[in-house]
Write a protein that holds these residues in place. Structure first.
Motif, PDB file in Angstrom:
ATOM      1  N   THR A 116       0.852  -1.180   0.000  1.00  0.00           N
ATOM      2  CA  THR A 116       0.000   0.000   0.000  1.00  0.00           C
ATOM      3  C   THR A 116       0.886   1.227   0.000  1.00  0.00           C
ATOM      4  O   THR A 116       1.688   1.415   0.917  1.00  0.00           O
ATOM      5  N   VAL A 117       0.753   2.035  -1.042  1.00  0.00           N
ATOM      6  CA  VAL A 117       1.569   3.232  -1.213  1.00  0.00           C
ATOM      7  C   VAL A 117       0.663   4.450  -1.188  1.00  0.00           C
ATOM      8  O   VAL A 117      -0.355   4.484  -1.871  1.00  0.00           O
ATOM      9  N   ALA A 118       1.031   5.430  -0.391  1.00  0.00           N
ATOM     10  CA  ALA A 118       0.328   6.708  -0.377  1.00  0.00           C
ATOM     11  C   ALA A 118       1.248   7.734  -1.010  1.00  0.00           C
ATOM     12  O   ALA A 118       2.450   7.734  -0.760  1.00  0.00           O
ATOM     13  N   ILE A 119       0.697   8.584  -1.852  1.00  0.00           N
ATOM     14  CA  ILE A 119       1.479   9.708  -2.346  1.00  0.00           C
ATOM     15  C   ILE A 119       0.842  10.970  -1.782  1.00  0.00           C
ATOM     16  O   ILE A 119      -0.369  11.057  -1.641  1.00  0.00           O
ATOM     17  N   GLY A 120       1.683  11.904  -1.394  1.00  0.00           N
ATOM     18  CA  GLY A 120       1.172  13.111  -0.756  1.00  0.00           C
ATOM     19  C   GLY A 120       2.034  14.302  -1.077  1.00  0.00           C
ATOM     20  O   GLY A 120       2.661  14.370  -2.120  1.00  0.00           O
ATOM     21  N   GLY A 121       2.091  15.241  -0.151  1.00  0.00           N
ATOM     22  CA  GLY A 121       2.807  16.492  -0.403  1.00  0.00           C
ATOM     23  C   GLY A 121       2.092  17.253  -1.498  1.00  0.00           C
ATOM     24  O   GLY A 121       0.864  17.338  -1.511  1.00  0.00           O
ATOM     25  N   ALA A 122       2.837  17.758  -2.463  1.00  0.00           N
ATOM     26  CA  ALA A 122       2.234  18.497  -3.569  1.00  0.00           C
ATOM     27  C   ALA A 122       1.291  17.626  -4.388  1.00  0.00           C
ATOM     28  O   ALA A 122       0.389  18.130  -5.047  1.00  0.00           O
ATOM     29  N   CYS A 123       1.474  16.310  -4.319  1.00  0.00           N
ATOM     30  CA  CYS A 123       0.576  15.397  -5.048  1.00  0.00           C
ATOM     31  C   CYS A 123      -0.855  15.490  -4.518  1.00  0.00           C
ATOM     32  O   CYS A 123      -1.802  15.178  -5.234  1.00  0.00           O
ATOM     33  N   SER A 124      -1.005  15.908  -3.276  1.00  0.00           N
ATOM     34  CA  SER A 124      -2.333  16.001  -2.682  1.00  0.00           C
ATOM     35  C   SER A 124      -3.225  16.977  -3.428  1.00  0.00           C
ATOM     36  O   SER A 124      -4.429  16.805  -3.469  1.00  0.00           O
ATOM     37  N   GLY A 125      -2.644  17.977  -4.035  1.00  0.00           N
ATOM     38  CA  GLY A 125      -3.445  18.943  -4.767  1.00  0.00           C
ATOM     39  C   GLY A 125      -3.383  18.752  -6.274  1.00  0.00           C
ATOM     40  O   GLY A 125      -3.937  19.533  -7.026  1.00  0.00           O
ATOM     41  N   CYS A 126      -2.719  17.708  -6.711  1.00  0.00           N
ATOM     42  CA  CYS A 126      -2.520  17.496  -8.145  1.00  0.00           C
ATOM     43  C   CYS A 126      -3.646  16.648  -8.721  1.00  0.00           C
ATOM     44  O   CYS A 126      -3.895  15.537  -8.260  1.00  0.00           O
ATOM     45  N   GLY A 127      -4.282  17.169  -9.749  1.00  0.00           N
ATOM     46  CA  GLY A 127      -5.393  16.450 -10.360  1.00  0.00           C
ATOM     47  C   GLY A 127      -4.975  15.210 -11.126  1.00  0.00           C
ATOM     48  O   GLY A 127      -5.797  14.346 -11.409  1.00  0.00           O
ATOM     49  N   ILE A 128      -3.711  15.079 -11.444  1.00  0.00           N
ATOM     50  CA  ILE A 128      -3.260  13.927 -12.212  1.00  0.00           C
ATOM     51  C   ILE A 128      -2.699  12.819 -11.299  1.00  0.00           C
ATOM     52  O   ILE A 128      -2.287  11.763 -11.773  1.00  0.00           O
ATOM     53  N   ALA A 129      -2.705  13.027  -9.986  1.00  0.00           N
ATOM     54  CA  ALA A 129      -2.186  12.034  -9.044  1.00  0.00           C
ATOM     55  C   ALA A 129      -2.800  10.647  -9.234  1.00  0.00           C
ATOM     56  O   ALA A 129      -2.078   9.652  -9.167  1.00  0.00           O
ATOM     57  N   PRO A 130      -4.103  10.529  -9.489  1.00  0.00           N
ATOM     58  CA  PRO A 130      -4.661   9.183  -9.702  1.00  0.00           C
ATOM     59  C   PRO A 130      -4.048   8.474 -10.902  1.00  0.00           C
ATOM     60  O   PRO A 130      -3.830   7.265 -10.884  1.00  0.00           O
ATOM     61  N   MET A 131      -3.742   9.225 -11.933  1.00  0.00           N
ATOM     62  CA  MET A 131      -3.153   8.611 -13.113  1.00  0.00           C
ATOM     63  C   MET A 131      -1.683   8.264 -12.878  1.00  0.00           C
ATOM     64  O   MET A 131      -1.177   7.293 -13.426  1.00  0.00           O
ATOM     65  N   THR A 132      -1.013   9.044 -12.045  1.00  0.00           N
ATOM     66  CA  THR A 132       0.361   8.711 -11.674  1.00  0.00           C
ATOM     67  C   THR A 132       0.377   7.386 -10.932  1.00  0.00           C
ATOM     68  O   THR A 132       1.200   6.512 -11.214  1.00  0.00           O
ATOM     69  N   MET A 133      -0.553   7.211 -10.000  1.00  0.00           N
ATOM     70  CA  MET A 133      -0.640   5.941  -9.269  1.00  0.00           C
ATOM     71  C   MET A 133      -0.966   4.789 -10.217  1.00  0.00           C
ATOM     72  O   MET A 133      -0.408   3.702 -10.094  1.00  0.00           O
ATOM     73  N   LYS A 134      -1.831   5.017 -11.159  1.00  0.00           N
ATOM     74  CA  LYS A 134      -2.190   3.976 -12.126  1.00  0.00           C
ATOM     75  C   LYS A 134      -0.946   3.556 -12.926  1.00  0.00           C
ATOM     76  O   LYS A 134      -0.706   2.372 -13.148  1.00  0.00           O
ATOM     77  N   ALA A 135      -0.147   4.536 -13.346  1.00  0.00           N
ATOM     78  CA  ALA A 135       1.072   4.235 -14.096  1.00  0.00           C
ATOM     79  C   ALA A 135       2.077   3.486 -13.231  1.00  0.00           C
ATOM     80  O   ALA A 135       2.730   2.544 -13.700  1.00  0.00           O
ATOM     81  N   ILE A 136       2.203   3.885 -11.972  1.00  0.00           N
ATOM     82  CA  ILE A 136       3.116   3.188 -11.059  1.00  0.00           C
ATOM     83  C   ILE A 136       2.679   1.735 -10.920  1.00  0.00           C
ATOM     84  O   ILE A 136       3.498   0.816 -11.005  1.00  0.00           O
ATOM     85  N   LYS A 137       1.393   1.503 -10.697  1.00  0.00           N
ATOM     86  CA  LYS A 137       0.888   0.131 -10.551  1.00  0.00           C
ATOM     87  C   LYS A 137       1.219  -0.711 -11.776  1.00  0.00           C
ATOM     88  O   LYS A 137       1.631  -1.858 -11.660  1.00  0.00           O
ATOM     89  N   ARG A 138       1.025  -0.139 -12.941  1.00  0.00           N
ATOM     90  CA  ARG A 138       1.246  -0.877 -14.184  1.00  0.00           C
ATOM     91  C   ARG A 138       2.737  -1.149 -14.399  1.00  0.00           C
ATOM     92  O   ARG A 138       3.126  -2.249 -14.766  1.00  0.00           O
ATOM     93  N   ARG A 139       3.574  -0.157 -14.145  1.00  0.00           N
ATOM     94  CA  ARG A 139       4.996  -0.286 -14.457  1.00  0.00           C
ATOM     95  C   ARG A 139       5.793  -1.067 -13.421  1.00  0.00           C
ATOM     96  O   ARG A 139       6.759  -1.738 -13.769  1.00  0.00           O
ATOM     97  N   ILE A 140       5.410  -0.984 -12.169  1.00  0.00           N
ATOM     98  CA  ILE A 140       6.189  -1.668 -11.136  1.00  0.00           C
ATOM     99  C   ILE A 140       6.090  -3.182 -11.290  1.00  0.00           C
ATOM    100  O   ILE A 140       7.023  -3.904 -10.965  1.00  0.00           O
ATOM    101  N   ALA A 141       4.986  -3.656 -11.837  1.00  0.00           N
ATOM    102  CA  ALA A 141       4.804  -5.096 -12.033  1.00  0.00           C
ATOM    103  C   ALA A 141       5.841  -5.661 -13.011  1.00  0.00           C
ATOM    104  O   ALA A 141       6.213  -6.833 -12.912  1.00  0.00           O
TER     105      ALA A 141
END
Length: 109
Positions: free
Chosen positions: A45-70
């Motif tokens: 379980t990974v949380a991203i925060g800081g400036a990511c908390s206000g970033c509208g593209i944060a969900p897509m960043t997480m989606k890319a991380i999930k796809r690429r880390i595999a």
């Protein structure tokens, strides 16, 4: 190897991957935190925060991380953290994940 050692190894490998392959999170004032490691399921379980908390593209960043880390760590499945530490509200994340324009989103990392 004990479950505790395996969980630590999985956490270390995940942290190293994020540090080495997603520096843009830190470069843009964000951060990530590994909240939980379940060795049995291989879920991290990974949380991203800081400036990511206000970033509208944060969900897509997480989606890319999930796809690429595999591709790098076959035993890990990244789950977006919820609650007050979540980068964006879960309802917005789910809405964005369904939007066609984000279907093939590929961030520059």
């Amino acid at each position: 190897m004990s479950t505790r050692t395996s969980a630590r190894s999985l956490e270390r490998r995940t942290r190293n991957y994020l540090n080495n392959n997603v520096p843009q999170i830190q470069e843009h004032g964000g951060h990530f935190e590994i909240e939980d490691v379940d060795h049995e399921s291989g879920a991290v379980t990974v949380a991203i925060g800081g400036a990511c908390s206000g970033c509208g593209i944060a969900p897509m960043t997480m989606k890319a991380i999930k796809r690429r880390i595999a591709d790098e760590i076959s035993s890990v499945t990244v789950r977006r953290a919820g609650g007050p530490r979540a980068a964006v509200m879960p309802d917005k994340t789910e809405e964005m994940e369904r939007m066609e324009e984000y279907e093939d989103y590929s961030p520059p990392f």
